[in-house]
Scaffold this active site. Structure first.
Site, PDB file in Angstrom:
ATOM      1  N   LYS A 115     -23.861 -42.059  19.466  1.00  0.00           N
ATOM      2  CA  LYS A 115     -23.271 -43.331  19.022  1.00  0.00           C
ATOM      3  C   LYS A 115     -21.783 -43.037  18.837  1.00  0.00           C
ATOM      4  CE  LYS A 115     -21.678 -45.603  16.237  1.00  0.00           C
ATOM      5  NZ  LYS A 115     -20.260 -46.060  16.379  1.00  0.00           N
ATOM      6  N   PHE A 126     -13.263 -41.706  16.269  1.00  0.00           N
ATOM      7  CA  PHE A 126     -12.406 -42.147  17.374  1.00  0.00           C
ATOM      8  C   PHE A 126     -11.453 -41.055  17.843  1.00  0.00           C
ATOM      9  CE2 PHE A 126      -9.340 -42.812  13.938  1.00  0.00           C
ATOM     10  CZ  PHE A 126      -8.159 -42.426  14.549  1.00  0.00           C
ATOM     11  N   CYS A 177      -8.409 -34.087  12.475  1.00  0.00           N
ATOM     12  CA  CYS A 177      -8.966 -33.639  11.197  1.00  0.00           C
ATOM     13  C   CYS A 177      -8.428 -32.283  10.805  1.00  0.00           C
ATOM     14  CB  CYS A 177     -10.484 -33.580  11.280  1.00  0.00           C
ATOM     15  SG  CYS A 177     -11.026 -32.389  12.493  1.00  0.00           S
ATOM     16  N   GLU A 205     -16.627 -47.032  18.238  1.00  0.00           N
ATOM     17  CA  GLU A 205     -16.464 -48.296  18.963  1.00  0.00           C
ATOM     18  C   GLU A 205     -15.002 -48.570  19.313  1.00  0.00           C
ATOM     19  OE1 GLU A 205     -17.235 -47.653  15.896  1.00  0.00           O
ATOM     20  OE2 GLU A 205     -17.127 -49.379  14.547  1.00  0.00           O
TER      21      GLU A 205
HETATM   22  P1  NAD Z   1     -15.168 -43.299  10.538  1.00  0.00           P
HETATM   23  O1  NAD Z   1     -15.843 -42.604   9.420  1.00  0.00           O
HETATM   24  O2  NAD Z   1     -14.568 -44.629  10.291  1.00  0.00           O
HETATM   25  O3  NAD Z   1     -16.177 -43.495  11.772  1.00  0.00           O
HETATM   26  C1  NAD Z   1     -16.948 -42.421  12.264  1.00  0.00           C
HETATM   27  C2  NAD Z   1     -18.229 -42.979  12.865  1.00  0.00           C
HETATM   28  O4  NAD Z   1     -18.984 -43.629  11.840  1.00  0.00           O
HETATM   29  C3  NAD Z   1     -17.995 -44.015  13.958  1.00  0.00           C
HETATM   30  O5  NAD Z   1     -18.929 -43.806  14.997  1.00  0.00           O
HETATM   31  C4  NAD Z   1     -18.239 -45.336  13.254  1.00  0.00           C
HETATM   32  O6  NAD Z   1     -18.748 -46.333  14.105  1.00  0.00           O
HETATM   33  C5  NAD Z   1     -19.266 -44.980  12.196  1.00  0.00           C
HETATM   34  N1  NAD Z   1     -19.145 -45.809  10.993  1.00  0.00           N
HETATM   35  C6  NAD Z   1     -18.006 -46.364  10.497  1.00  0.00           C
HETATM   36  N2  NAD Z   1     -18.282 -47.055   9.377  1.00  0.00           N
HETATM   37  C7  NAD Z   1     -19.612 -46.943   9.152  1.00  0.00           C
HETATM   38  C8  NAD Z   1     -20.484 -47.442   8.140  1.00  0.00           C
HETATM   39  N3  NAD Z   1     -20.038 -48.182   7.140  1.00  0.00           N
HETATM   40  N4  NAD Z   1     -21.789 -47.129   8.222  1.00  0.00           N
HETATM   41  C9  NAD Z   1     -22.250 -46.373   9.231  1.00  0.00           C
HETATM   42  N5  NAD Z   1     -21.459 -45.875  10.214  1.00  0.00           N
HETATM   43  C10 NAD Z   1     -20.157 -46.153  10.184  1.00  0.00           C
HETATM   44  O7  NAD Z   1     -14.060 -42.261  11.096  1.00  0.00           O
HETATM   45  P2  NAD Z   1     -12.962 -42.529  12.200  1.00  0.00           P
HETATM   46  O8  NAD Z   1     -11.898 -43.397  11.634  1.00  0.00           O
HETATM   47  O9  NAD Z   1     -13.572 -42.885  13.493  1.00  0.00           O
HETATM   48  O10 NAD Z   1     -12.390 -41.037  12.371  1.00  0.00           O
HETATM   49  C11 NAD Z   1     -11.407 -40.498  11.547  1.00  0.00           C
HETATM   50  C12 NAD Z   1     -12.000 -39.690  10.428  1.00  0.00           C
HETATM   51  O11 NAD Z   1     -12.829 -38.667  10.958  1.00  0.00           O
HETATM   52  C13 NAD Z   1     -10.965 -38.959   9.597  1.00  0.00           C
HETATM   53  O12 NAD Z   1     -11.318 -39.039   8.247  1.00  0.00           O
HETATM   54  C14 NAD Z   1     -11.041 -37.528  10.086  1.00  0.00           C
HETATM   55  O13 NAD Z   1     -10.616 -36.539   9.169  1.00  0.00           O
HETATM   56  C15 NAD Z   1     -12.488 -37.407  10.367  1.00  0.00           C
HETATM   57  N6  NAD Z   1     -12.760 -36.319  11.287  1.00  0.00           N
HETATM   58  C16 NAD Z   1     -13.302 -35.187  10.775  1.00  0.00           C
HETATM   59  C17 NAD Z   1     -13.528 -34.113  11.609  1.00  0.00           C
HETATM   60  C18 NAD Z   1     -14.127 -32.849  11.076  1.00  0.00           C
HETATM   61  O14 NAD Z   1     -14.471 -32.017  11.881  1.00  0.00           O
HETATM   62  N7  NAD Z   1     -14.291 -32.682   9.784  1.00  0.00           N
HETATM   63  C19 NAD Z   1     -13.228 -34.210  12.973  1.00  0.00           C
HETATM   64  C20 NAD Z   1     -12.692 -35.389  13.460  1.00  0.00           C
HETATM   65  C21 NAD Z   1     -12.462 -36.448  12.605  1.00  0.00           C
END
Ligand code: NAD
Length: 500
Positions: A178, A154, A286, A181
């Site tokens: 994808k 997000f 991040c 959401e």
């Molecule tokens: P998230 O892991 O909750 O979600 C990321 C994606 O995975 C979304 O599209 C979501 O729909 C999907 N997802 C969520 N739960 C899932 C499941 N159980 N099974 C399959 N898919 C699933 O992350 P978020 O809250 O959207 O974003 C924040 C996180 O992203 C933080 O931990 C941040 O550090 C990380 N992030 C990392 C980087 C990097 O470059 N390393 C960059 C941006 C964000």
């Protein structure tokens, strides 16, 4: 009072908006007001399958397009993104909450990746060795994978999709996104711009969804590779399930980024940088700096320099003039972050500035900025990725102690050192076990012609994201060895081909 109608956020398949038919949706909010503004469709397995099928067909055509045509589409897309940045930024702010200038900044950093990808004719050049053996030439080419998918978080609803799709499409793949959401509308705006830029229908697809859609992509036979950015537990899961299914996967995870502040640092420069990197985008980056490691006797000056800056910053709606920091993404996340502040205080950290007590707008998912001092590595505020406006200060006696602390952390996305000593900075760059390092630079996100990636639990897979590694990730190498009939030297030789 009349309430505004909810926006319906559809999928984007074959170059058009397609309403979801699964019967499942998720709410989308404006974090600045707390108001529910939309309903995003959540794709079923069958809907993902149908979307991937259109991508397969479109990708078959697109891979035959000339490099100059691909570059022309990318140039047109770049121009559109550039001229329509303000509209897109408004969409990001309305669903994510970050301040408008920050949304513009994220688009600018994403745009760099499009600009990099316009160089695809140069980027896909292979090697050629004439006369590798007598009458034999050898050359290498890179070919697209077919359908590749991107699953994004997000916190950067524009930049992270652009990290992936620009290179993937430039390399001749069809790309299925994808998006998160929680703020899904920006992806549809990108889809419209791709279409207007001349990208054939089906080469850029958006399927909205949750775990069901992600699992369908992970298990789909026609998806060759998955690029993921999100939290560490999900990144690990994506990597394990995707690779078990024989797919190429790069999965970037969470972070706990440390700033190491040496006693000789320019304290004002360090404090400005740390405040920007800790509280910008409400800490939902991040590459946010969430730990300041104060070495030797620098702690008191550093804490006082940071705390003196916080009252001057305004917390409010991202779209309002003069706001420095917006709300958090959801109510639950806001409450979770506030819970970490309470846990830190209970565990013995000194609460220098308490974000829970700041004057912030009542509606919406706001939390003020928190500064915790005397944090120790056993506290949850230190151990966990909080992903909110909370900065922990850990005090250590020496450079070695600070380095050991950083190297012991499970995360290794980014880090920064603040010092005037070039030798110390050089030593740190060599010794620190982290993927991206800043020297007096707080958020060292590499420019688009380098690649982005952390180490340890911040990245699963072998390739970093975007830049040269992105080109490699979205293509497969092939080496051709060729011989042509030469009437002058025609003969039969059953021996194994030799180069000498
Ligand atoms: P998230 O892991 O909750 O979600 C990321 C994606 O995975 C979304 O599209 C979501 O729909 C999907 N997802 C969520 N739960 C899932 C499941 N159980 N099974 C399959 N898919 C699933 O992350 P978020 O809250 O959207 O974003 C924040 C996180 O992203 C933080 O931990 C941040 O550090 C990380 N992030 C990392 C980087 C990097 O470059 N390393 C960059 C941006 C964000």
């Amino acid at each position: 009072m009349t309430s505004e109608p909810l926006t319906t956020i559809d999928h984007w398949i074959s170059g058009a908006r397609v309403p979801g038919v699964s019967g499942r949706t998720a709410p989308v909010h404006d974090p600045a007001t707390g108001r529910r503004t939309g309903e995003v469709a959540l794709a079923s397995v069958a809907e993902v399958d149908a979307a991937v099928k259109t991508a397969v067909d479109a990708g078959r055509e697109w891979r035959t397009s000339s490099l100059s045509r691909r570059a022309a589409v990318l140039f047109a897309f770049r121009e559109l993104l550039h001229t329509r940045t303000d509209e897109l930024a408004a969409i990001v702010t309305a669903e994510h909450g970050k301040v408008l200038s920050d949304a513009v900044g994220e688009i600018a950093r994403g745009l760099e990746n499009v600009e990099f990808a316009t160089g695809v004719p140069q980027l896909l050049k292979g090697g050629f060795s004439e006369q590798a053996a007598s009458g034999v030439d050898v050359y290498s080419i890179r070919q697209p994978l077919g359908v590749v998918a991107g699953i994004t978080p997000f916190n950067f609803p524009v930049m992270v999709p652009l990290w992936m799709c620009a290179n993937a499409i430039a390399c001749g793949n069809a790309f299925v996104l994808k998006p998160s959401e929680k703020d899904p509308s920006a992806s549809l705006f990108l889809a419209e711009l791709w279409k207007e830029a001349g990208l054939p229908d089906g080469v850029f697809t958006v399927v909205h969804g949750d775990k069901e859609a992600v699992d369908a992509l992970l298990d789909h036979d026609d998806v060759a590779a998955l690029s993921f950015v999100g939290s560490t537990p999900i990144a690990r899961y994506i990597y394990e399930r995707g690779t078990a299914n024989g797919k190429r996967v790069q999965a970037l995870g969470g972070a706990k980024n440390h700033a190491l502040v040496l006693p000789d640092a320019d304290i004002d420069m360090a404090a400005d940088a740390i405040v920007s990197a800790a509280y910008g985008a409400a800490g939902e980056r991040c590459m946010a700096l969430s730990v300041a490691v104060a070495v030797g006797d620098v702690g008191d000056d550093l804490v006082s320099a940071i705390s003196s800056r916080l009252p001057k910053l305004t917390v409010g709606p991202g779209a309002a003039e003069g706001t420095d920091m917006g709300p958090l993404i959801t109510r639950e996340h806001r409450d979770k972050v506030a819970g970490y502040v309470a846990a830190g205080a209970e565990a013995g950290a000194t609460v220098v500035v308490d974000g829970r007590e700041q004057d912030v707008p009542e509606d919406g998912f706001f939390l003020g900025m928190t500064l915790l001092d005397d944090v120790t590595p056993d506290m949850t505020v230190y151990r966990d990725e909080i992903f909110g406006p909370v900065l922990s200060v850990v005090r250590v006696a020496t450079y070695d102690e600070g380095l050991a602390l950083i190297n012991a952390n499970q995360y290794a996305n980014g880090t920064a050192i603040f010092t005037r000593d070039g030798g110390a900075a050089r030593r740190f760059q060599n010794e620190v076990e982290v993927g991206m390092v800043g020297i007096n630079v707080p958020i060292p996100v590499p420019v688009a012609y380098y690649s982005f990636g952390g180490w340890k639990d911040s990245l699963f897979g072998d390739t970093h994201m975007y830049g040269p590694e992105g080109i490699n990730f979205f293509t497969r190498g092939k080496v051709v060895t060729q011989r042509w009939p030469d009437p002058a030297t025609s003969s039969v030789d059953l021996g194994f081909p030799r180069t000498r």
